[in-house]
Design a protein around this motif. Structure first.
Motif, PDB file in Angstrom:
ATOM      1  N   TYR A 129       0.767  -0.894  -0.235  1.00  0.00           N
ATOM      2  CA  TYR A 129       0.361   0.120  -0.050  1.00  0.00           C
ATOM      3  C   TYR A 129       1.312   1.349   0.575  1.00  0.00           C
ATOM      4  O   TYR A 129       1.619   1.410   0.944  1.00  0.00           O
ATOM      5  CB  TYR A 129      -1.195   0.006   1.703  1.00  0.00           C
ATOM      6  N   ARG A 131       0.494   4.611  -0.841  1.00  0.00           N
ATOM      7  CA  ARG A 131      -0.035   5.741   0.015  1.00  0.00           C
ATOM      8  C   ARG A 131       0.404   6.969   0.023  1.00  0.00           C
ATOM      9  O   ARG A 131       1.022   8.537  -0.077  1.00  0.00           O
ATOM     10  CB  ARG A 131      -1.651   5.710   0.816  1.00  0.00           C
ATOM     11  N   PHE A 302      -7.278  -0.351  -4.525  1.00  0.00           N
ATOM     12  CA  PHE A 302      -6.054   0.225  -5.100  1.00  0.00           C
ATOM     13  C   PHE A 302      -5.005  -0.069  -6.090  1.00  0.00           C
ATOM     14  O   PHE A 302      -3.055  -0.559  -5.501  1.00  0.00           O
ATOM     15  CB  PHE A 302      -4.950   0.677  -4.254  1.00  0.00           C
ATOM     16  N   ASP A 305      -1.278   1.127  -6.869  1.00  0.00           N
ATOM     17  CA  ASP A 305      -0.015   0.052  -5.870  1.00  0.00           C
ATOM     18  C   ASP A 305       0.349  -0.947  -6.456  1.00  0.00           C
ATOM     19  O   ASP A 305       1.386  -1.442  -6.065  1.00  0.00           O
ATOM     20  CB  ASP A 305      -0.205  -0.135  -4.953  1.00  0.00           C
TER      21      ASP A 305
END
Length: 373
Positions: A129, A131, A302, A305
């Motif tokens: 992940y 972000r 997502f 990613d």
């Protein structure tokens, strides 16, 4: 004069802005003219095998696949053998209990040394992940924190990890959240290493099919395992989660790669060389399997990613290759094609990454997990 297969493949490639013999990173250099007939006859299976055999090269396979996916070329090639695969998956259950351990033997048991060098220190073999993360290990820790937040993991909870891999997630949740974890896997090498990793923690690692688990849990999660379940077993998977969740507000999290269309078989090359008996679910197939069984609470995509995660894995393998003497050059080319073509598919949007949260019987308040970065 160029053959019919050569002219046709070159025309298809040009439509995707890929040139045979071009000088851009995503252009293809063909060393053996038999490549064209092989690709025309067997699609992506022939494309991947020809690359493994050294019949063609490309400096940036990920960029080539991204372009091929964007024009539909990759889909056209991957479906050339799809009808036969679809028939086979309809006639027989490719992910039955008897067959479920095949992927363990052929993929996850090929050598812990390779996976140690490719993955982060926790050996998490799924999408990170990214972000706010800037490095692979950080992205994987952020992924685990995201899962813990969505499930509301707390000390004393009894949690089932379906497809626990090498035990990295189980160990992390036991250490940082104080949970008691039961992890099941169908890979002998994963189970052995996971037990070593989790020694001294409240973690029970089992070599067991998820369908054979029969005890209550507060929470359930699977990370990168649902791709091996198969459409004929999606209903059984959801029923198993419902049966094992002990409370009406119990939660199950599904972290899986997803496809944009419903299919009954995976890419032929991937099925033969990487993940036997696998298939990617569609949103429609997951929702249909959960209907009337579990309550949908959250759906998070997502996928981009995974592109970054795969490129990090590829860089790690290439850097470590001199220290991996047990794998030959054909395996190296196979693994490179697997990682880079997958990265290109995620980059193009052809593949997605979903985290889906279900409750057993619904929640009394809105699903608003705390602590999500």
């Amino acid at each position: 004069m160029a053959s019919y297969a050569t002219r046709l493949i070159e025309r298809w490639a040009e439509a995707a802005d890929i040139r045979v013999g071009g000088d851009r990173p995503w252009d293809v250099q063909v060393h053996d003219d038999r490549t064209f007939a092989r690709v025309l006859a067997t699609g992506t299976l022939g494309l991947g095998e020809a690359y493994m055999d050294g019949w063609w090269d490309c400096d940036a396979i990920d960029q080539m696949v991204e372009r091929a996916q964007g024009t539909g070329l990759a889909g056209s090639l991957s479906t050339r053998l799809a009808p036969a695969q679809a028939v086979a998956s309809t006639v027989s259950n490719r992910q039955s209990k008897r067959r479920s351990r095949e992927v363990g033997r052929r993929h996850y048991d090929i050598g812990n040394d390779l996976y140690r060098r490719m993955l982060d220190d926790r050996m998490l073999y799924s999408c990170g992940y990214w972000r706010t993360a800037t490095a692979l290990a950080e992205s994987q820790e952020h992924k685990l924190d995201l899962i813990a937040a969505k499930l509301g993991l707390e000390a004393g909870m009894r949690v089932l990890d379906i497809g626990c891999g090498w035990g990295g997630a189980a160990a992390y949740f036991a250490e940082t959240r104080g949970c008691e974890i039961v992890g099941v896997t169908i890979s002998e090498q994963q189970a052995t290493l996971a037990r070593e990793r989790c020694a001294g923690l409240p973690v029970d690692i089992r070599l067991q099919d998820y369908r054979d688990v029969d005890e209550p849990f507060d929470r359930i999660y699977s990370i990168g395992m649902f791709e091996h379940v198969g459409v004929r077993n999606y209903g059984a998977y959801m029923q198993t989660c419902r049966r094992l969740l002990s409370e009406p507000d119990g939660l199950a999290l599904l972290h899986t790669i997803g496809g944009s269309r419903s299919r009954r078989a995976t890419d032929p090359w991937v099925a033969k060389y990487i993940f036997p008996n696998s298939m990617l679910p569609s949103a429609k197939q997951i929702a249909a399997a959960a209907e009337g069984v579990l309550q949908l609470q959250d759906w998070h995509n997502f996928g981009p990613d995974y592109d970054r995660t795969l490129m990090a894995w590829h860089d790690n393998v290439e850097a470590a290759w001199p220290d991996l003497p047990d794998y030959d050059e054909r395996f190296r080319r196979m693994w490179r094609f697997y990682l880079l073509s997958s990265a290109g598919s995620f980059r193009s949007g052809g593949l997605q990454l979903w985290q889906i949260v279900f409750s057993r019987d619904g929640l009394r308040s809105s699903f608003r997990p705390d602590g999500i970065r």
